[in-house]
Design a protein around this motif. Structure first.
Motif, mmCIF file in Angstrom:
data_model
loop_
_atom_site.group_PDB
_atom_site.id
_atom_site.type_symbol
_atom_site.label_atom_id
_atom_site.label_comp_id
_atom_site.label_asym_id
_atom_site.label_seq_id
_atom_site.Cartn_x
_atom_site.Cartn_y
_atom_site.Cartn_z
ATOM 1 N N GLU A 3 3.800 7.397 121.015
ATOM 2 C CA GLU A 3 3.620 8.844 121.101
ATOM 3 C C GLU A 3 2.192 9.165 121.534
ATOM 4 O O GLU A 3 1.241 8.499 121.159
ATOM 5 C CB GLU A 3 3.905 9.463 119.734
ATOM 6 C CG GLU A 3 3.890 10.975 119.734
ATOM 7 C CD GLU A 3 4.261 11.547 118.384
ATOM 8 O OE1 GLU A 3 4.054 12.750 118.177
ATOM 9 O OE2 GLU A 3 4.742 10.769 117.542
ATOM 10 N N GLY A 4 2.076 10.202 122.358
ATOM 11 C CA GLY A 4 0.773 10.576 122.870
ATOM 12 C C GLY A 4 -0.174 11.049 121.783
ATOM 13 O O GLY A 4 0.233 11.454 120.688
ATOM 14 N N GLY A 26 -1.309 10.888 131.238
ATOM 15 C CA GLY A 26 -1.096 9.761 130.342
ATOM 16 C C GLY A 26 -0.192 10.070 129.168
ATOM 17 O O GLY A 26 0.036 9.201 128.314
ATOM 18 N N GLY A 27 0.305 11.294 129.100
ATOM 19 C CA GLY A 27 1.263 11.657 128.057
ATOM 20 C C GLY A 27 0.662 12.252 126.797
ATOM 21 O O GLY A 27 1.333 12.328 125.760
ATOM 22 N N HIS A 28 -0.582 12.688 126.862
ATOM 23 C CA HIS A 28 -1.257 13.240 125.693
ATOM 24 C C HIS A 28 -1.238 14.765 125.701
ATOM 25 O O HIS A 28 -1.137 15.387 126.759
ATOM 26 C CB HIS A 28 -2.705 12.745 125.645
ATOM 27 C CG HIS A 28 -2.837 11.261 125.761
ATOM 28 N ND1 HIS A 28 -2.385 10.402 124.780
ATOM 29 C CD2 HIS A 28 -3.327 10.472 126.754
ATOM 30 C CE1 HIS A 28 -2.612 9.148 125.160
ATOM 31 N NE2 HIS A 28 -3.179 9.172 126.353
ATOM 32 N N SER A 29 -1.358 15.347 124.532
ATOM 33 C CA SER A 29 -1.541 16.800 124.432
ATOM 34 C C SER A 29 -3.033 17.082 124.473
ATOM 35 O O SER A 29 -3.829 16.352 123.870
ATOM 36 C CB SER A 29 -0.915 17.339 123.145
ATOM 37 O OG SER A 29 -1.547 16.784 122.002
ATOM 38 N N PHE A 167 -6.540 4.713 124.503
ATOM 39 C CA PHE A 167 -6.624 5.929 125.307
ATOM 40 C C PHE A 167 -7.049 5.596 126.745
ATOM 41 O O PHE A 167 -6.434 6.081 127.709
ATOM 42 C CB PHE A 167 -7.612 6.906 124.666
ATOM 43 C CG PHE A 167 -7.849 8.157 125.459
ATOM 44 C CD1 PHE A 167 -6.807 9.015 125.786
ATOM 45 C CD2 PHE A 167 -9.134 8.495 125.872
ATOM 46 C CE1 PHE A 167 -7.033 10.177 126.521
ATOM 47 C CE2 PHE A 167 -9.379 9.648 126.596
ATOM 48 C CZ PHE A 167 -8.319 10.486 126.926
ATOM 49 N N SER A 170 -4.271 4.127 128.649
ATOM 50 C CA SER A 170 -3.282 5.131 129.046
ATOM 51 C C SER A 170 -3.741 5.945 130.249
ATOM 52 O O SER A 170 -2.917 6.526 130.964
ATOM 53 C CB SER A 170 -2.981 6.068 127.877
ATOM 54 O OG SER A 170 -4.038 7.006 127.674
#
Length: 222
Positions: A3-4, A26-29, A167, A170
């Motif tokens: 999970e981000g 990269g899929g992060h909030s 991080f 990603s």
């Protein structure tokens, strides 16, 4: 990485927005804050960093990682109280011709050690300072690609460095642990690492060469 992460960006300039866009890929909030109220940067954020949320600085609290992306000469304007207890990435560089001569950065102490002392109880990791904001979004490669670029990181908190390593991965880069925060001098402005593009093996060799020249710096990348 599963999970981000929740990524806070302090600064909406070219560096901060480039990191924010790549983090979203990269899929992060991502939440972005500046010294201004969120309403004043909301439209800018929506246009320049689609998918990111403009917030007041206080709303960065609780982020998994907060990226400090402000000009170094403005470091004393950072709301240090918001960062307390957090993992913070220091992307800042000292450029005397731009920042003006700042005595605290003219000695043998690394810039990040000075920043860490000012910020207080933060888990500071230096990285992302030695890649151009334009390169960050176009030079990423999948893990295992022989042309994948490496980025060094330095910090005194091993758990913080571990999360920052994930991080960086990603974002499309290999993270190489240079050692404690003091080792960040190895990739400050003007160094060979700072001035070039390096793969994982090349970066490790440069860091080995650096520690051989300055044996008092203990490196952890091997």
């Amino acid at each position: 990485m599963g999970e981000g992460l929740s990524i806070g960006i302090l600064g909406a300039g070219r560096v901060g927005t480039a990191v924010a866009r790549q983090a979203i890929r990269g899929g992060h909030s991502v939440r972005i804050a500046t010294s201004k109220p969120a309403d004043e940067i909301r439209l800018l954020t929506e246009v320049i960093v689609p998918g990111a949320q403009a917030v007041d600085r206080e709303a960065l609290r609780g982020s998994d990682i907060i990226v400090a992306a402000v000009p170094l000469h403005k470091y004393r304007s950072i709301a240090a109280d918001v960062l307390q207890g957090h993992i913070v990435i220091d992307t800042m560089n000292y450029w005397a011709p731009v920042d003006g001569v700042m005595d605290e950065f003219e000695g043998e102490t690394s810039t990040s050690e000075v920043i860490a002392e000012f910020l207080g109880d933060v888990r500071l990791v230096k990285t992302l300072n030695h890649i151009g904001y334009g390169d960050l979004e176009v030079d990423s490669h999948a893990a295992g690609d022989p042309n994948r670029r490496a980025l060094a990181l330095a910090g005194d908190d091993h758990q913080a460095k571990s999360l920052v390593t994930e991080f960086i991965d990603s974002l499309g880069y290999d993270a190489i642990d240079a050692g404690p925060l003091a080792a960040g001098r190895a990739f400050e402005n003007g160094t060979e690492i700072f001035n070039g593009r390096h793969t994982q093996d090349q970066m490790a060799a440069l860091l080995d060469r650096r520690v051989s020249a300055t044996p008092e710096a203990s490196l952890d990348h091997r």
